[in-house]
Design a protein around this motif. Structure first.
Motif, PDB file in Angstrom:
ATOM      1  N   ALA A 132       2.382   5.869   6.925  1.00  0.00           N
ATOM      2  CA  ALA A 132       3.495   6.152   6.012  1.00  0.00           C
ATOM      3  C   ALA A 132       4.622   5.146   6.217  1.00  0.00           C
ATOM      4  O   ALA A 132       5.252   4.694   5.255  1.00  0.00           O
ATOM      5  CB  ALA A 132       3.995   7.575   6.213  1.00  0.00           C
ATOM      6  N   VAL A 133       4.887   4.768   7.467  1.00  0.00           N
ATOM      7  CA  VAL A 133       5.919   3.768   7.761  1.00  0.00           C
ATOM      8  C   VAL A 133       5.524   2.424   7.169  1.00  0.00           C
ATOM      9  O   VAL A 133       6.349   1.718   6.578  1.00  0.00           O
ATOM     10  CB  VAL A 133       6.155   3.657   9.288  1.00  0.00           C
ATOM     11  CG1 VAL A 133       7.009   2.455   9.624  1.00  0.00           C
ATOM     12  CG2 VAL A 133       6.801   4.922   9.807  1.00  0.00           C
ATOM     13  N   GLY A 134       4.254   2.050   7.292  1.00  0.00           N
ATOM     14  CA  GLY A 134       3.784   0.790   6.728  1.00  0.00           C
ATOM     15  C   GLY A 134       3.941   0.736   5.221  1.00  0.00           C
ATOM     16  O   GLY A 134       4.388  -0.267   4.658  1.00  0.00           O
ATOM     17  N   LYS A 135       3.597   1.828   4.537  1.00  0.00           N
ATOM     18  CA  LYS A 135       3.743   1.887   3.086  1.00  0.00           C
ATOM     19  C   LYS A 135       5.204   1.833   2.673  1.00  0.00           C
ATOM     20  O   LYS A 135       5.573   1.146   1.719  1.00  0.00           O
ATOM     21  CB  LYS A 135       3.093   3.152   2.538  1.00  0.00           C
ATOM     22  CG  LYS A 135       1.589   3.113   2.573  1.00  0.00           C
ATOM     23  CD  LYS A 135       0.999   4.394   2.042  1.00  0.00           C
ATOM     24  CE  LYS A 135      -0.511   4.369   2.191  1.00  0.00           C
ATOM     25  NZ  LYS A 135      -1.121   5.629   1.760  1.00  0.00           N
ATOM     26  N   ALA A 136       6.056   2.557   3.391  1.00  0.00           N
ATOM     27  CA  ALA A 136       7.486   2.559   3.066  1.00  0.00           C
ATOM     28  C   ALA A 136       8.107   1.182   3.285  1.00  0.00           C
ATOM     29  O   ALA A 136       8.925   0.725   2.481  1.00  0.00           O
ATOM     30  CB  ALA A 136       8.208   3.606   3.916  1.00  0.00           C
ATOM     31  N   LEU A 137       7.712   0.514   4.360  1.00  0.00           N
ATOM     32  CA  LEU A 137       8.247  -0.820   4.622  1.00  0.00           C
ATOM     33  C   LEU A 137       7.778  -1.815   3.568  1.00  0.00           C
ATOM     34  O   LEU A 137       8.561  -2.647   3.116  1.00  0.00           O
ATOM     35  CB  LEU A 137       7.842  -1.299   6.013  1.00  0.00           C
ATOM     36  CG  LEU A 137       8.435  -2.639   6.413  1.00  0.00           C
ATOM     37  CD1 LEU A 137       9.938  -2.506   6.618  1.00  0.00           C
ATOM     38  CD2 LEU A 137       7.793  -3.159   7.664  1.00  0.00           C
ATOM     39  N   ALA A 138       6.520  -1.712   3.157  1.00  0.00           N
ATOM     40  CA  ALA A 138       6.006  -2.608   2.118  1.00  0.00           C
ATOM     41  C   ALA A 138       6.757  -2.399   0.805  1.00  0.00           C
ATOM     42  O   ALA A 138       7.109  -3.364   0.124  1.00  0.00           O
ATOM     43  CB  ALA A 138       4.510  -2.384   1.924  1.00  0.00           C
ATOM     44  N   ALA A 139       7.023  -1.149   0.462  1.00  0.00           N
ATOM     45  CA  ALA A 139       7.764  -0.863  -0.767  1.00  0.00           C
ATOM     46  C   ALA A 139       9.181  -1.419  -0.701  1.00  0.00           C
ATOM     47  O   ALA A 139       9.676  -2.021  -1.663  1.00  0.00           O
ATOM     48  CB  ALA A 139       7.794   0.643  -1.014  1.00  0.00           C
ATOM     49  N   ALA A 140       9.832  -1.255   0.444  1.00  0.00           N
ATOM     50  CA  ALA A 140      11.195  -1.777   0.605  1.00  0.00           C
ATOM     51  C   ALA A 140      11.209  -3.302   0.575  1.00  0.00           C
ATOM     52  O   ALA A 140      12.128  -3.912   0.024  1.00  0.00           O
ATOM     53  CB  ALA A 140      11.792  -1.266   1.914  1.00  0.00           C
ATOM     54  N   ALA A 141      10.193  -3.934   1.148  1.00  0.00           N
ATOM     55  CA  ALA A 141      10.132  -5.393   1.174  1.00  0.00           C
ATOM     56  C   ALA A 141       9.898  -5.957  -0.220  1.00  0.00           C
ATOM     57  O   ALA A 141      10.545  -6.940  -0.617  1.00  0.00           O
ATOM     58  CB  ALA A 141       9.026  -5.853   2.112  1.00  0.00           C
TER      59      ALA A 141
END
Length: 114
Positions: free
Chosen positions: A70-79
């Motif tokens: 979930a952290v990886g997906k959230a970081l990708a979306a923010a990036a």
């Protein structure tokens, strides 16, 4: 040599490899793993600023591996929202398996290239 010395040496060795491999236009995706949570941030090393970050209690889902994804997906979306697609993965002192691998795989699925 103590365990802390070994971890510090591994962390610095991996950071040096990332800096050599990274082009200046690619930010560094840095991972920090605590006993309960996992955190990730995109760092622009030329200016020393954080571009995007994700992690902590807000993204706690199921077990620790699910939370890391979930952290990886959230970081990708923010990036991607900030216009960053290509990054360099800095795993720090952690081995590339388990939660760290789940975070990296989810960030790749989210659209980051590394």
């Amino acid at each position: 040599m103590s365990a802390n010395d070994t971890n510090l040496r591994r962390k610095l060795r991996n950071r040096q490899k990332v800096r050599v491999a990274a082009a200046p236009e690619r930010p560094r995706l840095s991972v920090y793993r605590s006993s309960k949570y996992i955190y990730a941030q995109l760092i622009d090393d030329t200016t020393g600023t954080t571009i995007a970050q994700a992690g902590g209690k807000a993204l706690k889902e199921g077990n620790k591996t699910d939370s890391a994804a979930a952290v990886g997906k959230a970081l990708a979306a923010a990036a991607i929202e900030k216009g960053v697609k290509a990054v360099v993965f800095d795993r720090g002192q952690y081995r590339y398996h388990g939660r760290v691998k789940a975070l990296a795989d989810a960030a790749r699925e989210g659209g980051l290239d590394f």
